[in-house]
Design an enzyme around this catalytic site. Structure first.
Site, PDB file in Angstrom:
ATOM      1  N   GLU A   1     -13.000   2.271  -8.892  1.00  0.00           N
ATOM      2  CA  GLU A   1     -11.746   2.064  -9.623  1.00  0.00           C
ATOM      3  C   GLU A   1     -10.668   1.628  -8.658  1.00  0.00           C
ATOM      4  OE1 GLU A   1     -12.029   6.354 -10.210  1.00  0.00           O
ATOM      5  OE2 GLU A   1      -9.831   6.435 -10.037  1.00  0.00           O
TER       6      GLU A   1
ATOM      7  N   LYS B   1      -7.459   1.499  -6.323  1.00  0.00           N
ATOM      8  CA  LYS B   1      -6.645   2.493  -5.618  1.00  0.00           C
ATOM      9  C   LYS B   1      -5.193   2.087  -5.843  1.00  0.00           C
ATOM     10  CE  LYS B   1      -6.143   4.762  -1.138  1.00  0.00           C
ATOM     11  NZ  LYS B   1      -4.690   4.693  -1.043  1.00  0.00           N
TER      12      LYS B   1
ATOM     13  N   ASP C   1      -1.288   1.905  -5.556  1.00  0.00           N
ATOM     14  CA  ASP C   1      -0.365   2.068  -4.439  1.00  0.00           C
ATOM     15  C   ASP C   1       0.931   2.702  -4.937  1.00  0.00           C
ATOM     16  OD1 ASP C   1       0.562   1.999  -1.910  1.00  0.00           O
ATOM     17  OD2 ASP C   1       0.891  -0.160  -1.826  1.00  0.00           O
TER      18      ASP C   1
ATOM     19  N   TYR D   1      -6.490  10.265 -12.403  1.00  0.00           N
ATOM     20  CA  TYR D   1      -7.797   9.910 -11.835  1.00  0.00           C
ATOM     21  C   TYR D   1      -8.534  11.088 -11.193  1.00  0.00           C
ATOM     22  CZ  TYR D   1      -4.743   9.394  -7.736  1.00  0.00           C
ATOM     23  OH  TYR D   1      -3.817   9.597  -6.758  1.00  0.00           O
TER      24      TYR D   1
ATOM     25  N   LYS E   1     -10.471  -0.392   1.469  1.00  0.00           N
ATOM     26  CA  LYS E   1      -9.171  -1.065   1.483  1.00  0.00           C
ATOM     27  C   LYS E   1      -9.319  -2.580   1.404  1.00  0.00           C
ATOM     28  CE  LYS E   1      -6.084   2.245   2.287  1.00  0.00           C
ATOM     29  NZ  LYS E   1      -5.181   2.098   3.391  1.00  0.00           N
TER      30      LYS E   1
ATOM     31  N   CYS F   1      14.301 -39.571  11.209  1.00  0.00           N
ATOM     32  CA  CYS F   1      12.908 -39.318  10.837  1.00  0.00           C
ATOM     33  C   CYS F   1      12.000 -39.385  12.062  1.00  0.00           C
ATOM     34  CB  CYS F   1      12.454 -40.331   9.790  1.00  0.00           C
ATOM     35  SG  CYS F   1      10.697 -40.154   9.396  1.00  0.00           S
TER      36      CYS F   1
ATOM     37  N   CYS G   1       9.645 -42.629  11.551  1.00  0.00           N
ATOM     38  CA  CYS G   1      10.091 -44.022  11.485  1.00  0.00           C
ATOM     39  C   CYS G   1      11.521 -44.206  11.977  1.00  0.00           C
ATOM     40  CB  CYS G   1       9.965 -44.548  10.055  1.00  0.00           C
ATOM     41  SG  CYS G   1      11.182 -43.846   8.926  1.00  0.00           S
TER      42      CYS G   1
ATOM     43  N   CYS H   1      13.918 -38.334   4.637  1.00  0.00           N
ATOM     44  CA  CYS H   1      13.893 -39.600   5.361  1.00  0.00           C
ATOM     45  C   CYS H   1      14.212 -40.713   4.370  1.00  0.00           C
ATOM     46  CB  CYS H   1      12.502 -39.802   5.965  1.00  0.00           C
ATOM     47  SG  CYS H   1      12.094 -41.525   6.301  1.00  0.00           S
TER      48      CYS H   1
ATOM     49  N   CYS I   1       8.489 -46.202   5.893  1.00  0.00           N
ATOM     50  CA  CYS I   1       8.118 -45.052   6.732  1.00  0.00           C
ATOM     51  C   CYS I   1       6.611 -44.853   6.640  1.00  0.00           C
ATOM     52  CB  CYS I   1       8.859 -43.800   6.264  1.00  0.00           C
ATOM     53  SG  CYS I   1       8.333 -42.300   7.136  1.00  0.00           S
TER      54      CYS I   1
HETATM   55  S1  IVH Z   1      -8.923  10.112  -5.740  1.00  0.00           S
HETATM   56  C1  IVH Z   1      -9.752  13.910  -2.806  1.00  0.00           C
HETATM   57  N1  IVH Z   1      -8.372   7.859  -6.915  1.00  0.00           N
HETATM   58  O1  IVH Z   1      -4.906   7.499  -2.491  1.00  0.00           O
HETATM   59  C2  IVH Z   1      -8.853  12.746  -3.031  1.00  0.00           C
HETATM   60  N2  IVH Z   1      -6.907   8.605  -5.183  1.00  0.00           N
HETATM   61  O2  IVH Z   1      -5.442   7.679   0.378  1.00  0.00           O
HETATM   62  C3  IVH Z   1      -8.855  12.359  -4.457  1.00  0.00           C
HETATM   63  N3  IVH Z   1      -5.001   7.132  -4.814  1.00  0.00           N
HETATM   64  O3  IVH Z   1      -4.024  10.840  -2.096  1.00  0.00           O
HETATM   65  C4  IVH Z   1      -8.057  11.142  -4.657  1.00  0.00           C
HETATM   66  N4  IVH Z   1      -5.501   5.669  -6.381  1.00  0.00           N
HETATM   67  O4  IVH Z   1      -2.630   9.357  -3.720  1.00  0.00           O
HETATM   68  C5  IVH Z   1      -7.992   8.737  -5.959  1.00  0.00           C
HETATM   69  N5  IVH Z   1      -7.971   5.914  -8.097  1.00  0.00           N
HETATM   70  C6  IVH Z   1      -7.613   6.790  -7.155  1.00  0.00           C
HETATM   71  C7  IVH Z   1      -6.460   6.604  -6.379  1.00  0.00           C
HETATM   72  C8  IVH Z   1      -6.146   7.535  -5.390  1.00  0.00           C
HETATM   73  C9  IVH Z   1      -4.627   6.002  -5.448  1.00  0.00           C
HETATM   74  C10 IVH Z   1      -4.247   7.715  -3.706  1.00  0.00           C
HETATM   75  C11 IVH Z   1      -4.025   9.194  -3.809  1.00  0.00           C
HETATM   76  C12 IVH Z   1      -4.686   9.742  -2.590  1.00  0.00           C
HETATM   77  C13 IVH Z   1      -4.630   8.583  -1.669  1.00  0.00           C
HETATM   78  C14 IVH Z   1      -5.647   8.675  -0.561  1.00  0.00           C
END
Ligand code: IVH
Length: 710
Positions: free
Chosen positions: A116, A118, A120, A226, A322, A427, A430, A443, A449
């Site tokens: 899934e 991650k 931010d 999550y 990442k 230019c 030219c 130019c 040119c």
């Molecule tokens: S699972 C045991 N799922 O990433 C850790 N974390 O770098 C369980 N994060 O602290 C975390 N998306 O803040 C999980 N789909 C996702 C996530 C996620 C973002 C963050 C979360 C975590 C950090 C770790």
């Protein structure tokens, strides 16, 4: 002991990295103001972990590799997490993913894994007792977080009350701000003269850390669930079931979550399935509408998760894969000026090659004179008003698939000998005088040119123009400076076959100047080129108009112009009349969507008597320009409507959609105006959708459009 340590270079490096990581942690987690990039942080941490593994005796008991987050800020109550909130280990390359999978399979041979995005943002733990939300806490240092309950209650995605939930349930997930809400917040802040945020994560974190929950309520925050912490009973036997249960309880869960299949079933190993998914989401990243910085893989079976357990701060049953860094620092080695097709001077940064977003970058655009000087087109400072100099250390970034840009400059690393860049006053190709045109320098040499001439030829043969088979940029470069068969203006392409034949007829044996006799050519290559040119002689009017490379006439405008004038002679007569100052003919052009003063000015420049017009007429004489056939619109429901496409189309490409709409008698415009009848908006639609809403223009999605024209 101490003295020896203090002179041990490994120890000194470890101590320095640890200090930098500690500072970076405080800046990021406590102050919401990062001082180094995520990639730099990850690299430092990876280096420290390596050194600690090699020299365990030198490891500091208080090392940042053993901590997550930062101590809580003053001003909030504290909440001790019943179960610590941990971090995730990182994977950067396929080998890291393979290692993770191997570790998992050592415990469970046929383990399945979820994948899934991650998110931010910042993690949040929500505690529900007998269905009621009783507290919300940030991660803090992993053991103790900040009590942000009042703020969490303002977030629409967070239910206040659950039905059918375990009597104690701690739901964990990520608070984030969508791109749309982030931009709206910054626009408001800019208008009110208050602080703007550098990115959506900082905006989300800053909003969650408001001591006054009314301010949080004004900022639109979102939340994906999550994971979970303390609870009176399990939500399910697997990760995927538990997440589905959270969805049923009313939490927003990420729709992109996937579960691997058995290798036998899909014919792909687990690692390949994960890496493919990573790549797929990385491609869609720009269109998601929120920031993600990687993919999280988790073992699906909860019993297997428990068997795998934890390291000090990270689980063994999950890993964050990442995305490659999208920002990096490197050296500006030179600034070169390129002269484009329309004469605009484009400064280009030549860089010491550096990897950005997984791609090696050695050039970046510098836009124009002002950009180098540290100003935007309105004269406002950019990069804090700092100019760019050859020798500078600069930050490079890529947003989506666009050309790399220079984000910042490190003044502390500026060489003493670096001097301000002197933008040329004539230019470089030219020597013609340069004029200012909006924010750029241009130019004035026109076809005289060489750079402009060459770029125009490249434009003429390009895919959306004449699309000559086997005749691309390199051919233009080759023939441009050819003695026997020179190529200087568009018509020369179409006289090339006859000139070559002539050459062959009169050729002295062994001179090898005709194509078929040239080294590296031979009769079949020569024949192929001639066939490509002959086929391109018959050209539709819209491609012809686009191919001329008139300033401000892109392919959309060219096709609208072609539909208005139907045949070449009518177009040419009208364009010449405009150049001679005819107001009625100019009005015919102005009635076309997207045409205003800029295009009228460009038509005048191009079609006034002189070398430009002569070159165009000479070209037209060699061609068979196809008139536009009136579209068969008898039973079309969209004939006569002006439509605009924006965002990503799923079922067809943008140009297919455009052609189909035009074939049905609709006009396809490039921008939304009060004349627009329908905006077809796909995922990722941005300002055009906002404008349409503001103007009351009908907005539909791709599926509705297809239904409409079916
Ligand atoms: S699972 C045991 N799922 O990433 C850790 N974390 O770098 C369980 N994060 O602290 C975390 N998306 O803040 C999980 N789909 C996702 C996530 C996620 C973002 C963050 C979360 C975590 C950090 C770790």
């Amino acid at each position: 002991m101490k003295d020896t340590l203090m002179s041990d270079p490994v120890f000194l490096e470890m101590r320095e990295i640890a200090q930098r990581l500690d500072e970076a942690n405080l800046a990021y987690h406590r102050d919401d103001t990062p001082i180094i990039s995520d990639a730099e942080y990850d690299a430092l941490k990876a280096r420290l972990l390596d050194l600690e593994a090699l020299h365990p005796e030198l490891k500091d008991t208080d090392s940042p590799t053993g901590k997550v987050g930062a101590p809580v800020a003053a001003g909030f109550g504290k909440i001790t997490h019943k179960i610590p909130m941990l971090s995730l280990g990182n994977a950067f390359v396929e080998g890291d993913v393979a290692r993770f999978v191997a570790q998992v399979r050592a415990v469970s041979r046929d383990a399945m894994i979820t994948a899934e995005p991650k998110i931010d943002g910042l993690s949040l733990a929500l505690r529900y007792e007998n269905g009621a939300l009783v507290s919300a806490a940030t991660r803090g240092d992993g053991a103790v977080g900040e009590d942000v309950t009042a703020n969490a209650r303002t977030i629409g995605d967070i239910p206040q009350q659950l039905t059918g939930a375990p009597s104690v349930l701690e739901v964990r997930g990520e608070v984030f701000m969508s791109h749309v809400d982030f931009e709206a917040l910054n626009a408001r802040a800019a208008k009110n003269g208050t602080k703007t945020f550098a990115n959506p994560r900082n905006a989300a974190a800053g909003s969650m850390r408001q001591l006054d929950a009314r301010i949080t309520a004004e900022r639109k925050l979102s939340f994906f669930a999550y994971a979970w912490g303390d609870m009176s009973e399990h939500l399910g036997a697997t990760q995927s079931e538990s997440i589905a249960r959270l969805g049923e309880l009313g939490f927003r869960v990420n729709p992109l979550m996937r579960l691997t299949l058995s290798s036998g079933e899909v014919g792909k190993s687990l690692v390949t399935q994960l890496v493919d998914y990573h790549q797929e989401v990385a491609h869609a990243r720009a269109e998601l509408g929120y920031d993600i910085d990687g993919i999280v893989y988790k073992v699906d079976d909860i019993a297997t998760q428990i068997a795998l357990g934890f390291r000090s701060t990270t689980p063994r049953w999950a890993v964050a894969h990442k995305f490659a860094a999208e920002r990096a620092w490197t050296r500006l080695e030179a600034i070169e000026i390129q002269v484009g097709r329309t004469g605009v001077l484009s400064p280009v940064a030549r860089l010491t090659p550096v990897t950005v977003g997984g791609v090696v970058v050695s050039n970046a655009t510098l836009h124009n004179h002002d950009y180098i000087a540290g100003r935007d087109s309105a004269g406002n400072p950019i990069r804090g008003g700092n100019d760019l100099r050859v020798g500078d250390r600069v930050e490079i970034y890529r947003a989506g698939d666009v050309i790399p840009k220079v984000g910042g400059v490190d003044l502390s690393a500026r060489p003493k000998t670096a001097f301000p860049f002197a933008f040329p006053s004539s230019c470089p190709e030219c020597a013609s005088p340069i004029v200012r045109d909006g924010s750029s320098q241009r130019c004035t040499g026109g076809l005289a040119c060489p750079a402009q001439g060459k770029e125009r030829l490249k434009h003429l043969v390009s895919r959306d123009a004449f699309d000559i088979d086997g005749f691309g940029d390199t051919m233009v470069d080759t023939f441009w400076s050819d003695d026997a068969l020179p190529l200087r203006q568009p018509v020369d392409i179409f006289t090339l076959p006859a000139r070559d034949e002539e050459l062959a007829r009169n050729e002295a044996p062994g001179s090898n100047r005709s194509l078929a006799t040239r080294a590296g050519w031979g009769p079949s290559s020569a024949n192929k080129l001639v066939l490509g040119i002959e086929a391109a002689r018959s050209v539709p009017l819209d491609r012809m108009i686009f191919g001329l490379g008139i300033r401000h006439i892109g392919s959309t405008t060219a096709s609208l112009v072609a539909r208005t004038f139907i045949d070449w002679d009518s177009f040419l007569a009208a364009a010449i009349a405009v150049a001679e100052g005819s107001a009625p003919q100019a009005a015919r052009f102005r009635a076309i969507d997207g045409i205003g003063d800029a295009v009228i000015g460009a038509l005048r420049e191009t079609f006034m008597p002189g070398p430009e017009r002569n070159a165009i007429e000479a070209l037209a004489d060699e061609l068979d320009i196809q008139s536009i056939s009136a579209p068969s619109t008898a039973d079309s429901s969209v004939a006569g409507l002006t439509v605009v496409f924006t965002g990503t189309l799923i079922q067809m490409t943008r140009s297919e959609a455009k052609k189909q709409a035009e074939d049905l008698g609709a006009k396809v415009a490039g921008s939304v105006s009060k004349n627009t009848d329908i905006l077809i908006a796909g995922p990722g639609a941005g300002s055009k959708a906002d404008k349409a809403a503001a103007l009351g223009v009908k907005v539909i999605d791709e599926a509705a459009w297809l239904e409409m024209i079916a």
